[in-house]
Design a protein around this motif. Structure first.
Motif, short mmCIF file in Angstrom:
data_model
loop_
_atom_site.label_atom_id
_atom_site.label_comp_id
_atom_site.label_asym_id
_atom_site.label_seq_id
_atom_site.Cartn_x
_atom_site.Cartn_y
_atom_site.Cartn_z
N ASN A 134 0.82 -1.21 0.00
CA ASN A 134 0.00 0.00 0.00
C ASN A 134 0.85 1.26 0.00
OD1 ASN A 134 -2.83 1.14 0.42
ND2 ASN A 134 -1.72 2.10 2.09
N GLY A 135 0.79 2.03 -1.11
CA GLY A 135 1.51 3.29 -1.21
C GLY A 135 2.89 3.20 -1.83
N VAL A 136 3.45 1.99 -1.93
CA VAL A 136 4.78 1.84 -2.53
C VAL A 136 4.64 1.90 -4.05
CG1 VAL A 136 6.78 0.34 -2.79
CG2 VAL A 136 5.61 0.49 -0.58
N GLN A 137 5.37 2.80 -4.66
CA GLN A 137 5.27 2.98 -6.11
C GLN A 137 5.92 1.82 -6.86
OE1 GLN A 137 6.93 6.81 -7.14
NE2 GLN A 137 5.75 7.88 -5.58
N GLN A 138 5.23 1.36 -7.88
CA GLN A 138 5.76 0.31 -8.76
C GLN A 138 6.07 0.95 -10.11
OE1 GLN A 138 6.26 -2.50 -7.25
NE2 GLN A 138 5.06 -2.03 -5.44
N ARG A 139 7.32 1.28 -10.33
CA ARG A 139 7.71 1.98 -11.55
C ARG A 139 8.16 0.99 -12.61
NH1 ARG A 139 11.04 7.28 -9.30
NH2 ARG A 139 9.36 8.11 -8.00
N ARG A 140 7.34 0.87 -13.65
CA ARG A 140 7.60 -0.07 -14.74
C ARG A 140 7.64 -1.51 -14.27
NH1 ARG A 140 12.22 3.08 -18.41
NH2 ARG A 140 11.01 5.02 -18.69
N ASN A 141 7.02 -1.81 -13.15
CA ASN A 141 6.93 -3.20 -12.69
C ASN A 141 5.60 -3.42 -11.96
OD1 ASN A 141 7.64 -1.62 -10.45
ND2 ASN A 141 8.80 -3.26 -9.48
N SER A 142 4.50 -3.07 -12.63
CA SER A 142 3.19 -3.17 -12.01
C SER A 142 2.83 -4.60 -11.65
CB SER A 142 2.11 -2.59 -12.95
OG SER A 142 2.09 -3.30 -14.18
N TRP A 143 3.50 -5.58 -12.29
CA TRP A 143 3.22 -6.98 -11.97
C TRP A 143 3.72 -7.38 -10.58
CZ3 TRP A 143 6.44 -5.01 -15.66
CH2 TRP A 143 7.81 -5.15 -15.45
N GLN A 144 4.36 -6.45 -9.88
CA GLN A 144 4.80 -6.71 -8.51
C GLN A 144 3.86 -6.11 -7.46
OE1 GLN A 144 7.51 -8.54 -7.80
NE2 GLN A 144 8.34 -8.73 -9.85
N ASP A 145 2.77 -5.49 -7.89
CA ASP A 145 1.96 -4.72 -6.93
C ASP A 145 1.03 -5.58 -6.09
OD1 ASP A 145 -0.02 -5.38 -8.72
OD2 ASP A 145 -0.57 -3.31 -9.22
N GLY A 146 0.94 -6.87 -6.38
CA GLY A 146 0.14 -7.76 -5.55
C GLY A 146 -1.35 -7.60 -5.70
N VAL A 147 -1.79 -7.05 -6.83
CA VAL A 147 -3.23 -6.88 -7.09
C VAL A 147 -3.63 -7.87 -8.18
CG1 VAL A 147 -5.01 -5.31 -7.90
CG2 VAL A 147 -3.20 -4.47 -6.40
N TYR A 148 -4.72 -8.59 -7.93
CA TYR A 148 -5.19 -9.59 -8.88
C TYR A 148 -5.53 -8.92 -10.21
CZ TYR A 148 -7.86 -13.50 -10.80
OH TYR A 148 -8.30 -14.52 -11.59
N GLY A 149 -4.98 -9.47 -11.29
CA GLY A 149 -5.16 -8.88 -12.60
C GLY A 149 -3.84 -8.41 -13.17
N THR A 150 -2.98 -7.87 -12.31
CA THR A 150 -1.62 -7.54 -12.74
C THR A 150 -0.60 -8.49 -12.12
OG1 THR A 150 -1.39 -5.91 -10.96
CG2 THR A 150 -2.14 -5.10 -13.09
N ASN A 151 -1.00 -9.18 -11.05
CA ASN A 151 -0.13 -10.12 -10.35
C ASN A 151 -0.86 -11.45 -10.22
OD1 ASN A 151 2.01 -9.43 -7.45
ND2 ASN A 151 2.28 -10.84 -9.13
N CYS A 152 -0.27 -12.52 -10.70
CA CYS A 152 -0.92 -13.83 -10.56
C CYS A 152 -0.89 -14.27 -9.10
CB CYS A 152 -0.21 -14.87 -11.42
SG CYS A 152 -0.36 -14.59 -13.19
N PRO A 153 -1.97 -14.85 -8.59
CA PRO A 153 -1.98 -15.34 -7.21
C PRO A 153 -0.91 -16.41 -6.98
CG PRO A 153 -4.21 -15.28 -8.11
CD PRO A 153 -3.27 -15.04 -9.26
N ILE A 154 -0.43 -16.48 -5.74
CA ILE A 154 0.53 -17.50 -5.36
C ILE A 154 -0.25 -18.77 -5.02
CG2 ILE A 154 2.45 -18.10 -3.84
CD1 ILE A 154 2.69 -15.09 -3.20
N PRO A 155 -0.12 -19.85 -5.77
CA PRO A 155 -0.89 -21.07 -5.48
C PRO A 155 -0.51 -21.66 -4.12
CG PRO A 155 0.10 -21.15 -7.67
CD PRO A 155 0.75 -20.01 -6.94
N PRO A 156 -1.39 -22.45 -3.52
CA PRO A 156 -1.04 -23.13 -2.26
C PRO A 156 0.21 -24.00 -2.44
CG PRO A 156 -3.39 -23.33 -2.72
CD PRO A 156 -2.76 -22.74 -3.95
N GLY A 157 1.09 -23.92 -1.47
CA GLY A 157 2.31 -24.72 -1.52
C GLY A 157 3.37 -24.20 -2.46
#
Length: 300
Positions: free
Chosen positions: A84-107
């Motif tokens: 929350n609030g940390v800027q993702q510059r040219r790496n939006s896939w690191q923002d932890g939001v579904y749609g730009t970041n794939c969920p971490i599967p169980p295990g």
């Protein structure tokens, strides 16, 4: 001889260039996300822990640091963390939001690679899937200024993080079902500070010194009001920006917001209270911590 001197000069130049163009420091974190029993309001709940902690470990960094955060998902369902609030510059896939970041599967695990480029201030992280935030999984993020960059106030004697917000006794899956059914959440059951209710927290201070409090609203539904009985608060930072330094008796902090205030322990030794209460609600929840203000420590 001249050839040796030229070679030495080239080596020295290469060394200086490597020092000048050196990368910013790296900080490495290994997190294991699990379920565990928590009792924030005195009732046993199934909470989300990071390395066995609720709230999770604090991230401490300096402007331009590279953060390498390896998250292993030991839950039985997909999981994501948002910064929350940390800027993702040219790496939006690191923002932890579904749609730009794939969920971490169980295990499975995922390694977040973040750089807190040109940022300072107070933030927090929290889960972003399946209403997991209602079960925990959140923690503070502190980004200090680089030593060569001055800040507009003297260095405080101490630096404390306060993660405050509303809380429910219901399981997060039950709360999610309420929302999925098209209904509003009920009124919260209580307020927490750093994952605790009435059993309190402890901060140690010295009489007459000034301390920085980083306060974030990590709740789900309500704005809060924060105050310290008998003490003024000097606002110095809001979500990564140094502000005009105004003095307040209390501060309203809305969902997701983070503030930094300076508080001087300048009052006579006696009991005081830190008070957090809901704002703009028909009912009022008030959470106060008994403060035993001594010459050497203050107990929350």
């Amino acid at each position: 001889m001249g050839g040796k001197r030229n070679l030495c000069s080239l080596l020295l130049l290469a060394l200086l260039m490597s020092c000048t163009n050196g990368e910013s420091p790296y900080r490495f974190y290994d997190w294991n996300v699990t379920y565990g029993d928590i009792y924030p309001l005195g009732v046993k709940q199934r909470g989300i822990l990071i390395n066995g902690q609720f709230p999770g470990p604090q991230i401490e960094s300096v402007t331009n640091d590279n953060l390498i955060i390896s998250v292993f998902n030991s839950l039985d369902e997909p999981f994501l963390i948002s910064w929350n609030g940390v800027q993702q510059r040219r790496n939006s896939w690191q923002d932890g939001v579904y749609g730009t970041n794939c969920p971490i599967p169980p295990g499975q695990n995922f390694t977040y690679v973040l750089q807190v480029k040109d940022q300072i201030g107070s933030y927090f992280y929290s889960p972003s899937l399946a209403f997991h935030k209602a079960a925990g999984g959140f923690g503070g993020i502190k980004i200090l200024s680089r030593p060569v960059i001055p800040v507009p106030f003297p260095p405080p004697a101490g630096d404390f993080t306060i993660l405050a917000g509303d809380w429910y006794k219901q399981n997060h899956t039950d709360l999610k079902a309420i929302l999925d059914g098209g209904h509003d959440l009920p009124f919260p059951d209580g307020l927490l500070i750093n994952g605790r209710g009435s059993n309190g927290n402890t901060f140690t201070v010295d009489q007459g010194k000034t301390y920085r409090f980083r306060i974030s609203n990590v709740g789900l539904t309500t704005s809060i009001n924060f105050r310290i009985q008998g003490h003024k608060m000097l606002l110095v930072e809001v979500e990564g920006t140094h502000t005009l330094q105004n003095i307040y008796d209390s501060l309203d902090i809305h969902l997701g917001q983070s503030y930094s205030v300076l508080v001087t322990a300048d009052q006579p030794p006696q009991d005081y209270y830190i008070v957090v209460s809901t704002r703009f609600t028909s009912q009022i929840l008030i959470f106060s911590l008994d403060v035993d203000f001594l010459w050497s420590e203050i107990l929350f």
